[in-house]
Design a protein around this motif. Structure first.
Motif, short mmCIF file in Angstrom:
data_model
loop_
_atom_site.label_atom_id
_atom_site.label_comp_id
_atom_site.label_asym_id
_atom_site.label_seq_id
_atom_site.Cartn_x
_atom_site.Cartn_y
_atom_site.Cartn_z
N SER A 1 0.83 -1.20 0.00
CA SER A 1 0.00 0.00 0.00
C SER A 1 0.87 1.25 0.00
O SER A 1 0.60 2.22 -0.72
N PHE A 2 1.91 1.23 0.83
CA PHE A 2 2.83 2.37 0.90
C PHE A 2 3.51 2.61 -0.44
O PHE A 2 3.55 3.73 -0.95
N SER A 3 4.07 1.55 -1.00
CA SER A 3 4.81 1.70 -2.25
C SER A 3 3.92 2.17 -3.38
O SER A 3 4.30 3.04 -4.17
N GLU A 4 2.71 1.61 -3.46
CA GLU A 4 1.78 2.04 -4.50
C GLU A 4 1.40 3.51 -4.30
O GLU A 4 1.28 4.27 -5.27
N GLY A 5 1.24 3.91 -3.04
CA GLY A 5 0.91 5.30 -2.76
C GLY A 5 2.03 6.24 -3.16
O GLY A 5 1.79 7.31 -3.74
N ILE A 6 3.26 5.87 -2.86
CA ILE A 6 4.41 6.70 -3.23
C ILE A 6 4.52 6.83 -4.74
O ILE A 6 4.69 7.93 -5.28
N LEU A 7 4.45 5.70 -5.43
CA LEU A 7 4.61 5.74 -6.88
C LEU A 7 3.49 6.52 -7.55
O LEU A 7 3.71 7.27 -8.49
N GLU A 8 2.27 6.35 -7.05
CA GLU A 8 1.15 7.10 -7.62
C GLU A 8 1.30 8.59 -7.34
O GLU A 8 1.00 9.43 -8.19
N CYS A 9 1.81 8.91 -6.16
CA CYS A 9 2.00 10.31 -5.78
C CYS A 9 3.03 10.98 -6.67
O CYS A 9 2.81 12.07 -7.19
N THR B 1 3.20 0.20 -16.10
CA THR B 1 3.81 -0.09 -14.80
C THR B 1 3.94 -1.58 -14.55
O THR B 1 4.97 -2.06 -14.06
N ILE B 2 2.89 -2.36 -14.87
CA ILE B 2 2.94 -3.80 -14.64
C ILE B 2 4.05 -4.44 -15.47
O ILE B 2 4.83 -5.27 -14.98
N MET B 3 4.13 -4.04 -16.73
CA MET B 3 5.17 -4.60 -17.60
C MET B 3 6.57 -4.23 -17.08
O MET B 3 7.47 -5.07 -17.03
N ILE B 4 6.75 -2.98 -16.65
CA ILE B 4 8.03 -2.53 -16.12
C ILE B 4 8.38 -3.30 -14.85
O ILE B 4 9.52 -3.71 -14.65
N SER B 5 7.38 -3.51 -13.98
CA SER B 5 7.61 -4.23 -12.73
C SER B 5 8.05 -5.66 -13.00
O SER B 5 8.98 -6.16 -12.36
N GLU B 6 7.40 -6.32 -13.94
CA GLU B 6 7.78 -7.69 -14.29
C GLU B 6 9.20 -7.73 -14.86
O GLU B 6 9.98 -8.63 -14.54
N GLN B 7 9.52 -6.77 -15.70
CA GLN B 7 10.85 -6.71 -16.29
C GLN B 7 11.92 -6.49 -15.22
O GLN B 7 12.96 -7.16 -15.22
N LEU B 8 11.64 -5.58 -14.29
CA LEU B 8 12.60 -5.27 -13.24
C LEU B 8 12.77 -6.45 -12.28
O LEU B 8 13.88 -6.78 -11.88
N THR B 9 11.67 -7.09 -11.92
CA THR B 9 11.74 -8.25 -11.02
C THR B 9 12.57 -9.37 -11.63
O THR B 9 13.45 -9.94 -10.98
N SER C 1 10.78 2.65 -2.90
CA SER C 1 9.39 2.22 -3.04
C SER C 1 9.23 1.16 -4.12
O SER C 1 8.47 0.21 -3.97
N ILE C 2 9.92 1.33 -5.23
CA ILE C 2 9.83 0.37 -6.33
C ILE C 2 10.25 -1.02 -5.86
O ILE C 2 9.53 -2.01 -6.04
N PHE C 3 11.40 -1.12 -5.23
CA PHE C 3 11.90 -2.43 -4.83
C PHE C 3 11.14 -3.00 -3.64
O PHE C 3 11.02 -4.21 -3.50
#
Length: 520
Positions: free
Chosen positions: A369-377, A386-394, A434-436
């Protein structure tokens, strides 16, 4: 007690009992509180943590409704079950329509008129403070009075950036002073809220107000302990474990990882958010229920305006005297995050004769919740990639592919407006953190070593990444990691260590340099 898990989040005690909904017995705590010798109490807890249900239960006790408590802890305790005049005020539905300064006194008056109507009292005074005093005095002539106030701070938080806030605070101060002025009529006073502002700002006249927010005796009065969860949900735990091909212990560990972890006193057991835990058992799915109830918008906007570096949170101790938000014009982010439920007490140490608390995220649900809030902010709006980037980064981080990590992060930062990140290294670090965190990796921010501290250290199953951040053309990031030997403490853990120097442009807000080397 029924084992039927329905009605997660219902806050009316009588409704829960009469409709045979699920209830974990906390009434012995309330009996201890009522008989502890005090009169006036204050309790701060995050939203959806059971404050309203606690107030509703106290109301039923003081109305003498003993039949509702049959089979519960308080039922056979020595108590007279006398019926008192109960004034129940909830400020939780307060919202600004147009002009807070003119609307707020009328809102308080409407709350008082409703409370007075429940007791067939007609109010004649013209101001909230005078009417409150009039109501307490009128009821006190018939019997001792019990005062229960929910979400006392909603009008404050809803006007936190309003220039009229000092006047609104003054109205509240006068309103609550009526409690002290009429204490000869009062049997019990209980005030709850999310935030904990210092007494001088709101309750300046309530010098008999006892704050039990971090009292060990009441640290588990709200929320479910691990024992309570397993005793009351044991059948469902076994059912869900079987459906997923897990052992019971594995299922318990997964539930704990998702929803447990709140600690409200350094030596107290941790507890579950009751709404999140009950919602899980009601739906049978590991979902983020908490994000729908947090104060992320207000908190994130405040943090952004202060250019706060969230990455420092887990490593920066907070003194015990600092866990209250002292003044409205100097709100501190870490205490506010603790009070709103984003952070909890990890552990405590005595530093220079004073208790210092280390705060961290309680569980997976809140971290996400925190990380999603930071990134959205910071990203202003959710990016469709975002989902594609997250999968690529993971995938890249797990495989040690630093080129792919670079590509994914560069794409992400390209979607952030330059005016947000411009000339602000703390924002870069907060976003990285927040991303990681959101991706579920173990992360240490400003990790201390004998010779300094790395900006961020990220650990996967096979790799340890040590990051150092610089702005613009400063090419010393990687060199600093080597010179300070930030990697030494990790050499013996058997994982491959990768050092990464990152530069951001203070003008464009983009990732402009990336140097990665594997440590031999």
């Amino acid at each position: 007690m029924t084992k039927e898990v329905t009605g997660a989040g219902i806050a009316d005690f009588a409704h829960i009992i009469e409709w045979k909904l699920f209830y974990i017995d906390k009434t012995e705590y309330l009996w201890n509180l009522i008989n502890s010798g005090g009169i006036c109490y204050f309790l701060s807890r995050p939203r959806r943590f059971g404050k309203s249900l606690t107030v509703s239960t106290l109301k039923a006790i003081f109305q003498g409704k003993k039949e509702l408590f049959k089979g519960l802890g308080i039922y056979d305790k020595p108590y007279d079950w006398k019926s008192y005049s109960v004034i129940h005020l909830s400020l939780g539905n307060y919202n600004v329509v147009k002009n807070a300064l003119s609307e707020f006194p009328e809102y308080l008056m409407s709350c008082l008129r409703h409370a007075a109507g429940e007791h067939q009292v007609v109010l004649h005074e013209k101001t909230p403070g005078a009417c409150f005093k009039e109501l307490i005095s009128a009821l006190g002539k018939k019997s001792d009075v019990v005062i229960l106030v929910e979400e006392y701070d909603k009008p404050i938080l809803n006007n936190i950036t309003n220039p009229d806030l000092p006047e609104i605070m003054s109205i509240l101060r006068g309103f609550y002073s009526s409690i002290k002025d009429c204490d000869q009529y009062e049997r019990f006073v209980f005030i709850t809220g999310v935030s904990k502002f210092s007494h001088v700002s709101i309750f300046s006249d309530l010098n008999n107000l006892k704050d039990i927010s971090m009292d060990w005796n009441y640290a588990t009065m709200l929320g479910f302990t691990q024992e309570e969860l397993e005793d009351n949900f044991g059948e469902l735990i076994g059912k869900y474990a079987s459906e997923r091909g897990m052992t019971r212990d594995e299922m318990v560990a997964e539930i704990r990882y998702w929803y447990n972890g709140y600690r409200f006193e350094e030596n107290a057991p941790t507890v579950y958010n009751p709404v999140s835990a009950t919602s899980f058992f009601e739906h049978g799915k590991f979902l983020n229920f908490w994000i729908k109830t947090g104060l992320s918008g207000f908190l994130m906007d405040l943090a952004k305006s202060k250019r706060y570096n969230f990455a420092k949170l887990p490593t920066t101790p907070v003194r015990d005297t600092s866990l209250s938000v002292s003044t409205i014009d100097n709100i501190k982010i870490a205490p506010l995050m603790f009070q709103t439920g984003y952070l909890t007490i990890s552990h405590a140490e005595v530093i220079n004769g004073a208790i210092a608390y280390y705060l961290d995220f309680p569980n997976r649900e809140v971290r996400a919740s925190f990380s999603e809030g930071i990134l959205e902010c910071y990203a202003t709006a959710a990016d469709e990639n975002t989902i594609m980037i997250s999968e690529q980064l993971t995938s890249a981080a797990k495989a040690g592919n630093t080129d792919e990590m670079h590509s994914a992060l560069r794409t992400f930062f390209a979607g952030i407006p330059y005016n947000i990140t411009k000339k602000n290294e703390h924002v870069f670090q907060s976003i990285f953190f927040s991303i990681f965190r959101l991706l579920g990796f173990r992360i240490l921010a400003e990790d201390y070593t004998n010779s300094g501290r790395a900006d961020i250290v990220i650990e996967t199953e096979q790799y340890i990444y040590i990051f150092e951040f610089k702005l613009d053309n400063d090419d010393s990031a990687l060199k600093q990691i080597y010179e300070k030997k930030y990697y030494e403490k990790y050499r013996l853990n058997g994982k491959r260590i990768i050092l990464i120097g990152v530069n951001f442009s203070s003008e464009s807000g983009q990732l402009c340099r990336w140097e990665a080397e594997s440590l031999e």
